[in-house]
Design an enzyme around this catalytic site. Structure first.
Site, PDB file in Angstrom:
ATOM      1  CB  THR A 156      -1.197  -0.072   1.037  1.00  0.00           C
ATOM      2  OG1 THR A 156      -1.702  -1.091   0.824  1.00  0.00           O
ATOM      3  CG2 THR A 156      -1.419   1.309   1.467  1.00  0.00           C
ATOM      4  CB  VAL A 185     -12.537  -4.085   2.624  1.00  0.00           C
ATOM      5  CG1 VAL A 185     -11.786  -2.918   3.215  1.00  0.00           C
ATOM      6  CG2 VAL A 185     -13.290  -3.681   2.051  1.00  0.00           C
ATOM      7  CG  ASP A 187      -4.400  -2.811   6.346  1.00  0.00           C
ATOM      8  OD1 ASP A 187      -4.722  -3.918   5.592  1.00  0.00           O
ATOM      9  OD2 ASP A 187      -3.664  -1.089   6.615  1.00  0.00           O
ATOM     10  N   GLY A 208       1.107  -4.011   4.188  1.00  0.00           N
ATOM     11  CA  GLY A 208       1.131  -5.470   4.878  1.00  0.00           C
ATOM     12  C   GLY A 208      -0.624  -6.097   5.102  1.00  0.00           C
TER      13      GLY A 208
HETATM   14  N1  ASP Z   1      -2.626  -4.157   3.357  1.00  0.00           N
HETATM   15  C1  ASP Z   1      -2.928  -3.861   2.348  1.00  0.00           C
HETATM   16  C2  ASP Z   1      -4.185  -4.547   2.703  1.00  0.00           C
HETATM   17  O1  ASP Z   1      -4.708  -5.735   3.300  1.00  0.00           O
HETATM   18  C3  ASP Z   1      -1.921  -4.597   0.986  1.00  0.00           C
HETATM   19  C4  ASP Z   1      -0.788  -4.457   2.001  1.00  0.00           C
HETATM   20  O2  ASP Z   1      -0.234  -2.611   2.366  1.00  0.00           O
HETATM   21  O3  ASP Z   1       0.084  -5.031   1.465  1.00  0.00           O
HETATM   22  O4  ASP Z   1      -5.347  -4.986   1.445  1.00  0.00           O
END
Ligand code: ASP
Length: 316
Positions: A156, A185, A187, A208
């Site tokens: 992200t 959806v 975080d 993450g």
């Molecule tokens: N946090 C994001 C999600 O879970 C993905 C990421 O930041 O790697 O959609």
């Protein structure tokens, strides 16, 4: 724990470098914090080469690109977000527009897309040939999308900004997990989990595995620590390591999680459970730097690799 300089911008991953450069110039030119933060995120959304955000992002199990984004103003605590939207060119711009409303600030799917159309936000086919090919290869190898779990390779873009008056804001955008369930959806557009900004305390954001980040409402937890006077770096480390320890204790899953934060004085922090998590900082004088947190056994070290060293790290 290393004490860091004062900055106006901090953002996740190497992909945010161009956006942070642009935002630092905008702030230096006297443009608003909102413009600087949203333009930084939009720069990443528009770049096809960054395959986890906006144009060129990662498709879901149906081969469709569904995106999540959010924006928060730390002066008013007003926030807006869009979830699981398709073909909106800059989801963060719609999230920012939604943050101005008193109600109906977080919109999902069709409802969010209707709002974006009604307010003349630009649409485009966000699925690039490279993303389609990635989907084809991944699903062919696994015997079809339903046979695969969403896997790592997601990221992200999170941008935290602070202006000369001490106002803070945060913007985030992602296509979420590759091959996620349609409608899933993460975080990122969930206030307090993927992002939080309070100009009286500080701002934080996360990247993450969204399901694991949401279990700890990590961004709000970090901001609360900073409200109690904890420096940004210490707040990031304590909240992340505490959350990971708890997940392990209760036998829960613990995917990759990385966080960034800025306290109200412009002190920055970052923590991760990856071996290395790169981030970018910038100030109003146009100075931008790539940094990273190196992690081993829960101990974090902030490093500033030079160009040669960066080449050694196979990370975005
Ligand atoms: N946090 C994001 C999600 O879970 C993905 C990421 O930041 O790697 O959609």
């Amino acid at each position: 724990m290393k004490t860091l300089d004062r900055w106006n911008l901090i953002a996740t991953w190497k992909m945010s470098l161009g956006g942070v450069r642009r935002a630092s110039r905008l702030l230096g030119d006297g443009k608003s914090l909102e413009e600087a933060v949203t333009e930084a995120v939009k720069t990443v959304e528009d770049e096809a080469a960054y395959c986890s955000v906006g144009y060129g992002g990662l498709p879901n199990r149906n081969g469709e690109l569904e995106m999540d984004a959010a924006y928060m103003d730390g002066d008013t605590l007003k926030a807006g977000g869009v979830m699981a939207v398709r073909d909106i060119r800059n989801p963060v711009a719609v999230a920012c527009a939604l943050s101005k409303y008193e109600r109906n600030c977080f919109l999902a799917g069709e409802g969010a897309m209707v709002f974006a159309r009604q307010h003349q936000f630009a649409f485009r086919n966000m699925l690039t040939p490279a993303a389609r090919e990635k989907f084809r290869k991944a699903t062919a190898k696994a015997g079809g999308p339903a046979c695969r779990d969403a896997y790592d390779g997601h990221d992200t873009v999170c941008v935290i900004g602070r202006d000369q008056q001490g106002s803070m804001a945060c913007g985030v955008s992602t296509s979420g997990l590759f091959l996620k369930h349609p409608g899933r959806v993460g975080d990122s557009p969930v206030i307090g989990s993927g992002f939080y900004a309070d100009s009286c305390a500080g701002a934080a954001a996360a990247t993450g595995v969204g399901e694991d980040i949401m279990r700890g409402c990590l961004s709000h937890a970090i901001v609360e620590r900073m409200a109690d006077g904890c420096p940004a770096q210490e707040a990031c480390e304590r909240v992340l390591t505490g959350h990971i320890a708890k997940l392990r204790r209760i036998g829960g899953s613990c995917g990759s999680m990385s966080v960034i934060a800025m306290d109200r004085e412009g002190g920055i922090g970052a923590a991760t459970n990856l071996k290395l998590f790169p981030f970018v900082v910038g100030n109003m004088a146009g100075e931008c730097r790539m940094m990273a947190v190196k992690q081993a056994d829960g101990r974090m070290e902030i490093i500033e690799p030079d160009e040669e060293e960066w080449k050694k790290y196979e990370v975005d």
